[in-house]
Design an enzyme around this catalytic site. Structure first.
Site, PDB file in Angstrom:
ATOM      1  N   HIS A  27       0.999  -1.273   0.022  1.00 51.00           N
ATOM      2  CA  HIS A  27      -0.003  -0.178   0.002  1.00 51.00           C
ATOM      3  C   HIS A  27       0.946   1.214   0.126  1.00 51.00           C
ATOM      4  O   HIS A  27       0.501   2.126  -0.625  1.00 51.00           O
ATOM      5  CB  HIS A  27      -0.970   0.027   1.050  1.00 51.00           C
ATOM      6  N   GLY A 136      -3.262  -1.856  -7.475  1.00 56.93           N
ATOM      7  CA  GLY A 136      -2.081  -2.851  -7.640  1.00 56.93           C
ATOM      8  C   GLY A 136      -2.253  -3.989  -8.654  1.00 56.93           C
ATOM      9  O   GLY A 136      -3.257  -4.306  -8.404  1.00 56.93           O
ATOM     10  N   SER A 174       0.545  -9.031   1.424  1.00 55.72           N
ATOM     11  CA  SER A 174      -0.916  -9.061   1.535  1.00 55.72           C
ATOM     12  C   SER A 174      -1.193  -8.903   2.875  1.00 55.72           C
ATOM     13  O   SER A 174      -0.598  -9.343   3.734  1.00 55.72           O
ATOM     14  CB  SER A 174      -1.368 -10.334   0.948  1.00 55.72           C
ATOM     15  N   ARG A 176      -3.410 -10.463   4.431  1.00 53.74           N
ATOM     16  CA  ARG A 176      -3.685 -11.607   4.851  1.00 53.74           C
ATOM     17  C   ARG A 176      -2.483 -12.579   5.272  1.00 53.74           C
ATOM     18  O   ARG A 176      -2.722 -13.567   6.002  1.00 53.74           O
ATOM     19  CB  ARG A 176      -4.357 -12.489   3.812  1.00 53.74           C
TER      20      ARG A 176
HETATM   21  P1  AMP Z   1      -6.514  -4.293  -0.197  1.00 50.50           P
HETATM   22  O1  AMP Z   1      -6.369  -3.297   1.021  1.00 50.50           O
HETATM   23  O2  AMP Z   1      -6.011  -5.429  -0.247  1.00 50.50           O
HETATM   24  O3  AMP Z   1      -7.890  -4.080  -0.854  1.00 50.50           O
HETATM   25  O4  AMP Z   1      -5.580  -3.628  -1.327  1.00 50.50           O
HETATM   26  C1  AMP Z   1      -5.853  -2.134  -1.877  1.00 50.50           C
HETATM   27  C2  AMP Z   1      -4.800  -1.829  -3.044  1.00 50.50           C
HETATM   28  O5  AMP Z   1      -3.389  -2.146  -2.576  1.00 50.50           O
HETATM   29  C3  AMP Z   1      -5.223  -2.925  -4.196  1.00 50.50           C
HETATM   30  O6  AMP Z   1      -5.212  -1.856  -5.260  1.00 50.50           O
HETATM   31  C4  AMP Z   1      -4.221  -3.923  -4.036  1.00 50.50           C
HETATM   32  O7  AMP Z   1      -3.947  -4.414  -5.333  1.00 50.50           O
HETATM   33  C5  AMP Z   1      -2.996  -3.029  -3.529  1.00 50.50           C
HETATM   34  N1  AMP Z   1      -2.177  -4.044  -3.133  1.00 50.50           N
HETATM   35  C6  AMP Z   1      -2.118  -5.001  -2.175  1.00 50.50           C
HETATM   36  N2  AMP Z   1      -1.054  -5.704  -2.154  1.00 50.50           N
HETATM   37  C7  AMP Z   1      -0.304  -5.218  -2.926  1.00 50.50           C
HETATM   38  C8  AMP Z   1       0.880  -5.417  -3.105  1.00 50.50           C
HETATM   39  N3  AMP Z   1       1.996  -6.521  -2.561  1.00 50.50           N
HETATM   40  N4  AMP Z   1       1.773  -4.756  -4.024  1.00 50.50           N
HETATM   41  C9  AMP Z   1       1.148  -3.800  -4.499  1.00 50.50           C
HETATM   42  N5  AMP Z   1      -0.061  -3.423  -4.459  1.00 50.50           N
HETATM   43  C10 AMP Z   1      -0.686  -4.333  -3.413  1.00 50.50           C
END
Ligand code: AMP
Length: 268
Positions: A27, A136, A174, A176
């Protein structure tokens, strides 16, 4: 950095980074990329109930508000937006359809997931009216569907793709991963090894086999899918496909992980 709940308090001409919180270096890189485009970087944190078809998954979703605030500030966000559910979803919700691509791969075992994603992203765009929004490549199917929605609905926002950030050894960061212990994380490196193996052959069939062979070396990993897709259609690639990408999903110790990697141009 300002912290706001109401969209009326958001700056104009912003670069929006939508997230569900539990922020990590992936992020942070999106936020830094947004900062290169605009002074007004809005990071939203909203755990969207509409995209979880499993309530226990929603309840289990990690929440780390204090460290999120620090990470957003340190990465260059000008505004942390914590939208409330009643502003995102006032009254009846008209859900957007994610079409046939929304039913494959990540959508297959999670009916309504991508419809929920598109619905919330469209709401965030309508409320924040950003000039740019950064997503991402880690969630490549999501990115594909958001880009498609922006095109089809003729939205003004420009979508920026951000590269996947990985830990040493290649595990994609991630939220997770919090549920993985040291041993699980080591086992999860098989995903990156398999994605890399896919790039050793220009032939789609051989590349897919190489990926599966690599995955089979790790007994702790249960594969859900490991395929090569055509980036233009999100269907299974053929040797003629112009740009191809290997995508993998599976389980380690009860945690579902996804990752992907483009096939190098030399093989296209
Ligand atoms: P999330 O909070 O998991 O919904 O992710 C929010 C944003 O961060 C989304 O656009 C994801 O694709 C991006 N994102 C999550 N993990 C990564 C990562 N390891 N590298 C780059 N972007 C990421």
């Amino acid at each position: 950095m300002q912290i706001v709940e109401k969209s009326a308090q958001l700056p104009s001409a912003s670069a929006l980074v939508p997230t569900m919180g539990a922020l990590h270096e992936g992020h942070a890189s999106l936020i830094r990329q947004a900062r290169e485009i605009s002074e007004n970087v809005v990071v939203s944190i909203f755990v969207n109930p509409l995209q979880f078809n499993d309530t226990s998954d929603l309840l289990k979703y990690p929440r780390t508000p204090e460290s999120d605030e620090n990470l957003a500030r340190e990465s260059g966000a000008s505004t942390l937006w914590l939208p409330q559910e009643d502003e995102i979803y006032p009254g009846e919700i008209e859900k957007l359809s994610a079409g046939v691509v929304g039913e494959k791969f990540e959508g297959l075992g999670r009916p309504g997931h991508f419809s929920g994603v598109l619905t919330v992203v469209k709401r965030l765009f309508d409320l924040a009216k950003p000039e740019w929004a950064i997503f991402g490549e880690k969630d490549f199917q999501q990115l594909f569907l958001i880009e498609k929605m922006v095109k089809e609905e003729n939205l003004k926002v420009k979508i920026i793709r951000a590269k996947t950030i990985r830990s040493e050894g290649g595990l994609a960061l991630s939220s997770r991963n919090i549920h993985l212990d040291h041993k699980d994380k080591r086992a999860a490196l098989v995903i990156w090894r398999a994605l890399s193996a896919a790039d050793t052959s220009a032939d789609v069939h051989q590349a897919t086999e190489a990926m599966k062979l690599a995955l089979a070396t790790e007994p702790a990993f249960t594969c859900e899918y490991a395929v090569i897709i055509d980036e233009e259609t999100f269907g299974i690639a053929t040797n003629e496909s112009k740009s191809k990408r290997a995508i993998i999903a599976g389980w380690i110790n009860g945690v579902r992980l996804i990752d992907n990697r483009p096939m190098s141009q030399a093989h296209a």
